[in-house]
Write a protein that holds these residues in place. Structure first.
Motif, PDB file in Angstrom:
ATOM      1  N   ASP A  21       0.858  -1.179   0.000  1.00 48.35           N
ATOM      2  CA  ASP A  21       0.000   0.000   0.000  1.00 48.35           C
ATOM      3  C   ASP A  21       0.906   1.245   0.000  1.00 48.35           C
ATOM      4  N   PRO A  22       1.238   1.728  -1.207  1.00 48.06           N
ATOM      5  CA  PRO A  22       2.215   2.834  -1.310  1.00 48.06           C
ATOM      6  C   PRO A  22       1.815   4.043  -0.486  1.00 48.06           C
ATOM      7  N   GLU A  23       0.524   4.292  -0.423  1.00 46.40           N
ATOM      8  CA  GLU A  23       0.051   5.465   0.319  1.00 46.40           C
ATOM      9  C   GLU A  23       0.368   5.302   1.817  1.00 46.40           C
ATOM     10  N   LYS A  24       0.001   4.151   2.344  1.00 42.50           N
ATOM     11  CA  LYS A  24       0.262   3.879   3.753  1.00 42.50           C
ATOM     12  C   LYS A  24       1.767   3.882   4.049  1.00 42.50           C
ATOM     13  N   PHE A  25       2.516   3.362   3.081  1.00 45.24           N
ATOM     14  CA  PHE A  25       3.954   3.215   3.277  1.00 45.24           C
ATOM     15  C   PHE A  25       4.664   4.562   3.460  1.00 45.24           C
ATOM     16  N   LYS A  26       4.105   5.590   2.826  1.00 44.36           N
ATOM     17  CA  LYS A  26       4.738   6.921   2.929  1.00 44.36           C
ATOM     18  C   LYS A  26       5.012   7.321   4.385  1.00 44.36           C
ATOM     19  N   LYS A  27       4.064   6.962   5.245  1.00 50.50           N
ATOM     20  CA  LYS A  27       4.207   7.310   6.656  1.00 50.50           C
ATOM     21  C   LYS A  27       5.431   6.640   7.293  1.00 50.50           C
ATOM     22  N   TRP A  28       5.819   5.497   6.703  1.00 52.86           N
ATOM     23  CA  TRP A  28       6.886   4.702   7.302  1.00 52.86           C
ATOM     24  C   TRP A  28       8.271   5.068   6.778  1.00 52.86           C
ATOM     25  N   VAL A  29       8.280   5.768   5.643  1.00 54.80           N
ATOM     26  CA  VAL A  29       9.577   6.099   5.038  1.00 54.80           C
ATOM     27  C   VAL A  29      10.459   6.902   5.995  1.00 54.80           C
ATOM     28  N   PRO A  30       9.910   7.888   6.701  1.00 53.60           N
ATOM     29  CA  PRO A  30      10.764   8.635   7.647  1.00 53.60           C
ATOM     30  C   PRO A  30      11.318   7.745   8.772  1.00 53.60           C
ATOM     31  N   LYS A  31      10.540   6.750   9.166  1.00 55.27           N
ATOM     32  CA  LYS A  31      11.029   5.857  10.231  1.00 55.27           C
ATOM     33  C   LYS A  31      12.208   5.007   9.739  1.00 55.27           C
ATOM     34  N   ILE A  32      12.092   4.576   8.486  1.00 53.72           N
ATOM     35  CA  ILE A  32      13.203   3.816   7.898  1.00 53.72           C
ATOM     36  C   ILE A  32      14.441   4.706   7.816  1.00 53.72           C
ATOM     37  N   LYS A  33      14.209   5.924   7.360  1.00 53.09           N
ATOM     38  CA  LYS A  33      15.314   6.873   7.215  1.00 53.09           C
ATOM     39  C   LYS A  33      15.986   7.116   8.581  1.00 53.09           C
ATOM     40  N   ASP A  64      -0.954 -21.156   7.487  1.00 54.35           N
ATOM     41  CA  ASP A  64      -1.950 -20.184   7.960  1.00 54.35           C
ATOM     42  C   ASP A  64      -2.397 -19.280   6.816  1.00 54.35           C
ATOM     43  N   GLY A  65      -2.093 -19.687   5.590  1.00 61.45           N
ATOM     44  CA  GLY A  65      -2.508 -18.885   4.437  1.00 61.45           C
ATOM     45  C   GLY A  65      -1.829 -17.524   4.422  1.00 61.45           C
ATOM     46  N   ASN A  66      -0.646 -17.470   4.996  1.00 59.58           N
ATOM     47  CA  ASN A  66       0.129 -16.222   5.061  1.00 59.58           C
ATOM     48  C   ASN A  66      -0.571 -15.142   5.877  1.00 59.58           C
ATOM     49  N   ARG A  67      -1.495 -15.542   6.720  1.00 55.22           N
ATOM     50  CA  ARG A  67      -2.260 -14.544   7.453  1.00 55.22           C
ATOM     51  C   ARG A  67      -1.369 -13.704   8.369  1.00 55.22           C
ATOM     52  N   ALA A  68      -0.482 -14.370   9.101  1.00 56.85           N
ATOM     53  CA  ALA A  68       0.384 -13.624  10.023  1.00 56.85           C
ATOM     54  C   ALA A  68       1.284 -12.669   9.241  1.00 56.85           C
ATOM     55  N   LEU A  69       1.790 -13.143   8.108  1.00 54.89           N
ATOM     56  CA  LEU A  69       2.662 -12.279   7.301  1.00 54.89           C
ATOM     57  C   LEU A  69       1.870 -11.141   6.675  1.00 54.89           C
ATOM     58  N   ARG A  70       0.668 -11.459   6.221  1.00 47.79           N
ATOM     59  CA  ARG A  70      -0.147 -10.406   5.600  1.00 47.79           C
ATOM     60  C   ARG A  70      -0.396  -9.283   6.601  1.00 47.79           C
ATOM     61  N   GLU A  71      -0.708  -9.698   7.843  1.00 45.52           N
ATOM     62  CA  GLU A  71      -0.944  -8.679   8.877  1.00 45.52           C
ATOM     63  C   GLU A  71       0.312  -7.847   9.130  1.00 45.52           C
ATOM     64  N   ALA A  72       1.449  -8.559   9.188  1.00 43.62           N
ATOM     65  CA  ALA A  72       2.700  -7.850   9.498  1.00 43.62           C
ATOM     66  C   ALA A  72       3.108  -6.917   8.358  1.00 43.62           C
ATOM     67  N   PHE A  73       2.993  -7.379   7.125  1.00 52.93           N
ATOM     68  CA  PHE A  73       3.437  -6.569   5.983  1.00 52.93           C
ATOM     69  C   PHE A  73       2.449  -5.444   5.695  1.00 52.93           C
ATOM     70  N   SER A  74       1.168  -5.779   5.746  1.00 53.93           N
ATOM     71  CA  SER A  74       0.186  -4.778   5.340  1.00 53.93           C
ATOM     72  C   SER A  74       0.054  -3.661   6.372  1.00 53.93           C
ATOM     73  N   ALA A  75       0.549  -3.923   7.586  1.00 57.99           N
ATOM     74  CA  ALA A  75       0.482  -2.868   8.605  1.00 57.99           C
ATOM     75  C   ALA A  75       1.262  -1.630   8.181  1.00 57.99           C
ATOM     76  N   SER A  76       2.305  -1.826   7.352  1.00 52.67           N
ATOM     77  CA  SER A  76       3.039  -0.660   6.840  1.00 52.67           C
ATOM     78  C   SER A  76       2.791  -0.466   5.349  1.00 52.67           C
ATOM     79  N   GLY A  77       2.237  -1.480   4.701  1.00 54.05           N
ATOM     80  CA  GLY A  77       2.048  -1.396   3.255  1.00 54.05           C
ATOM     81  C   GLY A  77       3.362  -1.424   2.486  1.00 54.05           C
ATOM     82  N   GLU A  78       4.424  -1.871   3.128  1.00 54.99           N
ATOM     83  CA  GLU A  78       5.755  -1.844   2.492  1.00 54.99           C
ATOM     84  C   GLU A  78       5.782  -2.630   1.179  1.00 54.99           C
TER      85      GLU A  78
END
Lengths: 555, 555
Positions: B25-37, B378-392
């Motif tokens: 989710d590129p839009e959501k990810f924008k919020k995380w870019v400063p944290k990565i930086k 688990d159908g990637n459910r745990a990973l989906r939750e973890a990845f989609s939380a930032s939309g990375e």
């Protein structure tokens, strides 16, 4: 079976999680009735006529009379003094007496076979006898000893009964499930292989609850097993140390191989079932575990088994022990005889210098809920397949079991994992509590009551907690028995507010006049894999309490 | 990254199990870019300027040149002779030298800190430095030694780097997952607690693949880590012994505590992850395991850990060993350098009298399929939750991983259990094979190739099998390195018919000219919980092969 109609109504009102459709099929079941009949006839015909005794009355009358078959056995001298001497001897000493030449394996075997037949006549405890094979094996062992001048192993000549679901090659294995009457395993369970190699002699397989689910014992195949101290009551299940008057160990998982058990679909890792020994002495439990693990090396036959040797630990000094007592687990109040048992044992332990700490588990109800949810987290699919294959009628308590947790709702893998994670946190919590407070053991009830009536046992929280935590737990006899005059609800009790329908069923089902003489057992539990410490401490405690299950019966 | 367009097409054609929607989710990810930086800036600023060196060129050029940073380190003498002496000393000897007073903990620490900074400059291996804290801890240890006249524990003064997902109190723990940049654990992982108590000094945390999934190393947070012997290649992941030129042990489960790992939701029991040591000597692996288990007693802090002591086992006599060699696991053909490594090692072992048996696993493909299905059940459910939380954005190989097994299809508990049961049968099969044939170990590749190129490593079958079986496995260096002139596909190879698209991707990606100088590693595996035997035999084999990762680098 007569159950208070009001309680029966409450019972059925609690069955809301599995509508029980898709299991029973009377039409399909007709095909299986002859197989059940054939199985029962084989059982009857395998009991040697010459070993049978005349019962003092019809079994239904004995039940109604709350007949004490243990007392009868001794009062009527149903065995010869020599047979009593042998069968009331600790296993450890039996092996010594065979080693020294005092007894032969055949002589020992014959005494046990006779006693087993009597036990079966009175309690319906056996599902299969093979006395001829046992006798042949005992002869082989005697020959081996003569030829080699030594025993074949640490259990040489010891007759051991096996729970039915421990596979034996070429013999029907059913776990109480009718559709498995067609199941004939092509090899022995690993544990049977090991015990046999150590010198044990097999000759009888014992009854188990339907699919090993409920806490009473019996199924559509051979009916119910009764408590030897009171034939109105159940022997309990799937093991029955707390109800039948012996000691029993629930070891930590993976110390005794569970490879080759009947009806075990496998792959369930959330609450792992275990096998463990029942005995009338704790030193025999130690003998069993030590021989099985250190000589049997189950990990060579089963990679699931852990290569953790059985450690020799010193017998603890009671005055240095610190024990946390759990009088109530937050799920179900105990009945008066259990309360008395706890009070008397605690009083004695305190007099010996044991430091007693009161323990009120803050997550007892959570633990129970997680455990029953995990037990049924496949939505009863495996059980539905097993039961519906024959369409057999569902015993009352099977219905109860199918309605535990979320019953017929099949969980997803994620849901299963979340419950596993809660389980792991509970393990950590209980383990930290012991370590951080320098507490050696938990002491508590093994069940909230003494031996229950047939099909009237609902709550397994007091043992289930240790299955969930995977902590070793030893059920021991206190030497006390239910007394209808003493073990009554008091005035305070009458004001009690039930925390759940299950608790109400359990507590209201206790009518003091119907549990006469039932043995009062407790259990001692310790940290995961500290089985050795639990056994050693139990032995010291039982000896200090003056409990001697061999001596008591001889007097 | 440039990938052969045809292979890239094949790659994407294989991604059919998870359509990858609901993660990015590129839009959501924008919020995380400063944290990565901010995270990267903190990493950069935590590297002491005075320890940095000038690189011989821009990193992109060094990559294109397949730059050998190990050679450069020694040729250019980037460390002083004393610093080389310390950092090329086995851990076992470092502790001895500190004990004898030859070196101080501070002196040792400074040399390692300098070398770690160099390594990071060349390979981007670190995600966090805390050199000041490490130095303070080393000083504390020196003070302790002076005051008490003894070491604090068996790892006194030993600098140890930790994989990032081992929680450290108060420090971000992310496992390569962007959304976990907000995660700050409130306590250390059990394993960190134990190592610290034994005297280890922490100062650097190392990079891991995205959520620890792929076999290469890196994520959106700090990018990829490179192989020190060839900067074009990946260091590998989640551990990297086979690719980075060291030895590493994958212990049996529950010997090293996995309590307190970042991103570990818990409750997954089908294919259990483990932690293990990487080192340049096998005796240090033994030191680590022995100290950690026997002195650290992880079971007192974590009831999941097994109280199995680390046994002292005799070093085996090579002429009495019987080893089953698996040249191909039925899943993926090995590349020419691995084939050469196997051939040369087998030839040498035969010359030492080792009995070599060829082993062609009949269920290799089944094992791989079951393992990847269980990994994603688990159908990637745990990973989906973890990845989609930032939309990375999803790295290429994360997409691959999400498409293993049945990808996005979440299994039911029954399906999970059935796969577990197959796994258990495979464990039994492999274990019985070893025991019944008197075979001590399996020898085989650790991966079908040498160090892969970034984001071009698809097959994990050669290590996954031991995760599935839960057998201990030691990856060891053969002392051989890829040689583009020798390690080429031959005419016979060219006629090979691929058994799967994955195999084609793997094999066709091997262009001899692009893997120059990559280390050739193999692995030795044994029965479950026979970790001690695997380590002892590996040490004998590595010594016999003349592999000395400390000496080689000094020459």
């Amino acid at each position: 079976m007569t159950i208070d109609p009001q309680l029966d109504k409450l019972f059925y009102s609690l069955l809301t999680k599995d509508n029980l459709s898709g299991y029973e099929d009377p039409e399909k079941f007709k095909k299986w009735v002859p197989k059940i009949k054939a199985y029962r006839e084989k059982l009857d015909s395998s009991v040697p006529q010459e070993l049978k005794v005349d019962l003092p009355g019809p079994i239904e009358k004995l039940k109604a009379d709350q007949f004490n078959s243990m007392k009868y056995l001794y009062d009527e001298k149903l065995l010869s003094p020599h047979e009593f001497e042998i069968t009331d001897c600790a296993g450890t000493s039996i092996v010594e007496n065979i080693a020294s030449g005092k007894w032969t394996s055949v002589e020992v075997f014959k005494a046990f076979a006779k006693r087993a037949v009597l036990a079966h006549q009175l309690t319906n405890c056996a599902v299969e006898f093979f006395i001829d094979e046992g006798l042949a094996r005992a002869k082989e062992l005697d020959d081996y000893q003569i030829q080699n001048g030594k025993l074949i192993g640490p259990l040489h000549g010891l007759p051991i009964s096996l729970k039915e679901h421990i596979s034996l090659k070429g013999r029907i294995g059913h776990s109480g499930i009718v559709s498995l009457l067609d199941n004939i395993p092509d090899k022995d369970a690993v544990t049977a292989t090991i015990l046999s190699k150590l010198g044990a002699v097999f000759y009888v397989r014992t009854n188990e609850p339907h699919a090993l689910l409920p806490l009473d014992s019996g199924s559509n195949i051979t009916g119910f097993t009764k408590c030897p101290f009171n034939l109105l009551l159940s022997s309990g299940g799937s093991s029955s140390a707390a109800f039948s008057g012996c000691h029993g160990l629930r070891p930590s998982s993976r110390r005794i191989s569970a490879r080759g058990l009947v009806g075990e679909g496998g792959g369930q890792e959330s609450v792992v079932g275990v096998l463990g020994p029942l005995s009338r002495t704790i030193k025999d439990i130690d003998l069993f575990m030590k021989s099985y693990i250190n000589d049997g090396k189950p990990w060579l036959l089963d990679p699931w088994s852990l290569p953790i040797p059985w450690r020799d630990v010193p017998k603890p000094d009671l005055s240095k022990l610190k024990i946390a007592v759990m009088r109530d687990d937050g799920v179900c109040r105990v009945t008066p005889p259990i309360r008395r048992g706890l009070n008397e044992v605690i009083k004695k332990l305190k007099s010996a210098g044991v430091e007693i700490v009161e323990f009120v588990p803050k997550n007892g109800r959570l633990a129970y809920d997680v455990a029953v949810k995990l037990s049924n987290c496949d939505g009863n699919r495996a059980l539905r397949e097993a039961f519906s294959a024959s369409g057999e009628p569902l015993p009352r308590l099977t219905k109860w079991y199918l309605n535990l947790g979320d019953g017929a709702r099949e969980y997803t893998v994620s849901e299963n994992r979340k419950l596993n994670a809660i389980r792991d946190n509970l393990r950590q919590e209980y383990s930290d509590f012991l370590i951080e407070n320098g507490i050696d053991f938990f002491l508590g009830p093994a069940y909230n009551n003494v031996a229950p009536k047939e099909e009237e046992v609902y709550n397994e929280s007091y043992t289930l907690i240790y299955n969930l935590l995977d902590f070793p737990s030893l059920v021991f006899q206190t030497g006390l028995f239910q007394d209808p005059k003493v073990d009554v609800w008091n005035e305070e009790d009458m004001k009690y507010e039930y925390r759940s329908g299950m608790e109400e069923l359990e507590n209201r089902g206790y009518d003091p006049s119907q549990f006469i003489g039932a043995p009062i057992a407790l259990q001692l539990s310790g940290r995961r894999y500290c089985d050795e410490e639990v056994v050693a401490a139990s032995e010291v405690i039982v000896n200090f309490l003056g409990v001697d299950l061999l001596k008591r019966q001889k007097d």
